[in-house]
Design an enzyme around this catalytic site. Structure first.
Site, PDB file in Angstrom:
ATOM      1  CD  GLU A 294       2.690   4.345  -0.214  1.00 46.84           C
ATOM      2  OE1 GLU A 294       2.511   4.156  -1.430  1.00 46.84           O
ATOM      3  OE2 GLU A 294       1.903   3.922   0.673  1.00 46.84           O
TER       4      GLU A 294
ATOM      5  CB  SER B 272      -2.575  -4.199  12.501  1.00 41.40           C
ATOM      6  OG  SER B 272      -1.656  -3.461  13.289  1.00 41.40           O
TER       7      SER B 272
ATOM      8  CE  LYS C  85       0.493  -0.894   5.959  1.00 43.37           C
ATOM      9  NZ  LYS C  85      -0.347   0.274   5.630  1.00 43.37           N
TER      10      LYS C  85
END
Lengths: 259, 401
Positions: free
Chosen positions: B114, B381, B92
């Site tokens: 968000e 990830s 991220k």
């Protein structure tokens, strides 16, 4: 001629300002729709904006969100709304404008939606999440003779307002806040100038909306434009049984006769 | 497929994408597009970005040959792209650092975002602390209850977490509320979208910042094997790690690409998050894409054991790549993902995030079917530390059965 365009022209001819209330279809059950429309018609509203409930209404504040959830809780669907409007169309004269998010229309099917709107006598559509860049996708609504209302906002540049107003039909919806429906940070000093600028550029009437909730707001705003749209407050009035306040708002819009 | 140049100038990937937003936001997303286009060509910006990617986030991340896993599969050589080793523990931050730098470039002082499980929220709060930006995170009240630790983590980093009770109180409602806040505060605020979702230019910005994953993978694989991998696998919620991994391989037709959605309790139930398999095209959060919805166009709730995949839509570029069949999209259930998490922990000593475990599960299946000597890359990830409690509550229960 389109019924909404005609109603707005009649307003102009009488040198009157337009008043368009917003109601949420199916809030309190669809069987209330006819009496609400007839009440607004009798009270002197120019047209009615009929909200279609959507699960994810990003342009709406808490009051309209809640009304939408109540309506969805009643099992309201776009199909049921259109069916109801078809049923009552001979008894209701006031022009009806649909206000719904793009996904409701796409899920219904654009062709079917357009046809059913024509059968139901719908005069216009406002799709708040469709700026001019994406309008082409919905052009069949326009070609069918239903006006597609465009919005301008306080963040729209002059060039952009020129572009938006150039192809406008029905009226221009001038959003009077940087925010969502029902917002209260209204009427900064820039508002009058903004509405004047939009009016200069627009070939069609300019109606102001978002955050207008009192007769004072109506009187203040209406001096710089051709009419107002009131949403959250109307929903509150119907919800709490204070219909007389709706009539006060409409009266406030009629007091000021263009000089 | 020859040269791939999407999106087009209007932000469309074929029929998908676009800018389905209230007019109030048009000025902001147009400004973002302009600033982003300048930044792409600005050596100073690129240098700044490279600096933070290396020195702050810890890139490049290894492309690790998973020998034990390869033996277990008995087919293709399996490589893991270790995005779990990034600062904050997932991919991220590749995006949040880039968008935070864009925020500075636009002269904005405030950032909103968000978050569902809290990973994107933490990654955003982290870069905001670093670059001295005010940070507000919108999170569904349901998710706040389930992810108390991540809420505390964001607050430690100086962010303000706003509880969203509207709608169903989950990720999609957090996005709605963040968009509403943005509409009202657009002058001084940037919205850091967390995945390849939202109105143009967000899907392309997030893809580009995440494509560092695929670029490194391609180079690292080439250095070791002097060839391209035969297959690449990544999990998909909104689709950012997958898009970042796939994008540099799109024109390499010999490389098969697999996107793995969350099948939750199963595709024949209502409890899944497989928008590409079970959804249909529609508009959500500013883009035309595959969305889970009912006949009336109301958006449905997604479900997955991994909160990061729990979103009822998949980005417009994935929607396009599905229709053109360049990427094969498939899905893995909660149970299979959980098994993959435990398997990787024991086989390789790596606890993967539940999200990434979906890719691990499918990757292992795929490797078994592939010939020896072929190569498969799985995008790992994120790390699984955040999921340990969830996993414990599930296997802890089954031990007593």
């Amino acid at each position: 001629m389109n019924k909404l365009t005609k109603a707005l022209e009649e307003c102009q001819a009488k040198q009157e300002k337009a008043f368009i209330p917003y109601i949420m279809a199916g809030d309190g059950g669809l069987e209330r729709l006819k009496s609400q429309l007839l009440f607004l018609e009798k009270s002197g509203a120019t047209a009615v904006e009929l909200g279609i409930p959507f699960s994810d209404p990003v342009a709406d504040g808490p009051v309209i969100q809640q009304a939408g959830l109540r309506s969805l809780g009643e099992g309201t669907t776009l199909k049921a709304v259109l069916k109801k409007v078809m049923e009552i169309k001979n008894e209701v004269n006031i022009p009806i404008i649909f206000m719904g998010y793009s996904n409701s229309i796409l899920a219904y099917g654009l062709k079917e939606f357009t046809e059913d709107c024509l059968h139901a006598g719908i005069s216009g559509c406002i799709i708040p999440d469709v700026p001019i860049e994406e309008e082409a996708m919905f052009s069949s609504i326009k070609t069918a003779g239903i006006v597609l209302i465009r919005l301008v906002t306080l963040t729209s540049s002059k060039d952009r307002i020129t572009e938006i107003t150039a192809g406008a039909e029905g009226f221009i919806y001038a959003v009077t806040v940087k925010g969502i429906t029902g917002a209260r940070n209204v009427f900064g000093g820039e508002l009058g100038g903004y509405l004047k600028k939009v009016k200069e550029l627009s070939p069609v009437p300019v109606l102001a909306g978002f955050g207008i909730s009192t007769p004072e707001h109506v009187r203040d705003t209406i001096q710089s434009c051709d009419g107002v749209i009131v949403g959250s407050k109307i929903i509150e009035c119907f919800e709490t049984g204070k219909e007389e306040q709706i009539q006060e708002l409409i009266r406030a819009s009629k007091e000021l006769v263009r000089k | 497929m020859s040269t791939y140049t999407l999106p087009d100038k209007t932000g469309h990937f074929g029929a998908y994408g676009g800018r389905f937003v209230p007019e109030t936001l048009m000025a902001a997303i147009t400004e973002l597009e302009e600033v982003y286009d300048q930044s792409k060509k600005d050596p100073e910006f690129q240098e700044q970005l490279s600096y933070y990617l290396k020195q702050y986030i810890g890139r490049e991340t290894p492309l690790y040959f998973a020998e034990n896993l390869t033996k277990l599969a008995g087919g293709a050589d399996i490589y893991l792209k270790r995005e779990d080793l990034n600062h904050t523990g997932a991919h991220k931050i590749n995006n949040t650092i880039g968008q935070a730098l864009l925020t500075q470039k636009m002269g904005k002082k405030k950032v909103i975002a968000e978050t569902g499980a809290g990973q994107h929220g933490v990654a955003t709060a982290t870069v905001c602390a670093l670059l001295k930006l005010e940070c507000i995170i919108f999170m569904g009240e349901e998710d706040i209850r389930r992810q108390k630790l991540n809420v505390f983590r964001m607050e430690l980093l100086g962010a303000k977490v706003i509880s969203v009770s509207q709608g169903s109180g989950t990720l999609k409602d957090a996005v709605n509320e963040a968009l509403r806040y943005w509409v009202a505060n657009v002058d001084d605020t940037h919205y850091i979208m967390g995945s390849v979702l939202g109105p143009h230019p967000f899907p392309v910005i997030v893809r580009d910042f995440q494509s560092v994953i695929g670029k490194e993978t391609k180079r690292q694989y080439m250095e070791e094997n002097h060839s391209l991998p035969d297959a690449v696998v990544a999990c998909i919620g909104g689709g950012s790690n997958a898009m970042g991994m796939f994008y540099p391989f799109i024109e390499d037709e010999t490389v098969k690409l697999y996107g793995v959605e969350a099948a939750g309790h199963g595709l024949d139930t209502h409890l899944h998050a497989s928008s590409l398999t079970k959804g249909k095209p529609g508009v959500l959060h500013g883009a035309f894409m595959y969305v889970l919805q009912n006949e009336d166009g109301q958006i449905e709730e997604a479900h997955s054991i991994s909160a990061g995949l729990d979103y009822p839509g998949v980005g417009p570029e994935h929607s396009y790549l599905k229709d053109t069949k360049r990427v094969e999209y498939t899905s893995v259930t909660d149970k299979e993902a959980l098994e993959a998490l435990m398997m990787l922990s024991r086989e390789e000593g790596i606890i993967p995030a539940l999200e990434s475990s979906h890719a691990i599960s499918y990757g292992l299946k795929l490797a078994k079917e592939m010939d020896k000597g072929t190569g498969l890359v799985i995008c790992l990830s994120g790390r699984g530390d955040k999921d340990v409690e969830t996993v414990k509550s599930i296997i802890g229960g089954s031990e007593h059965e």
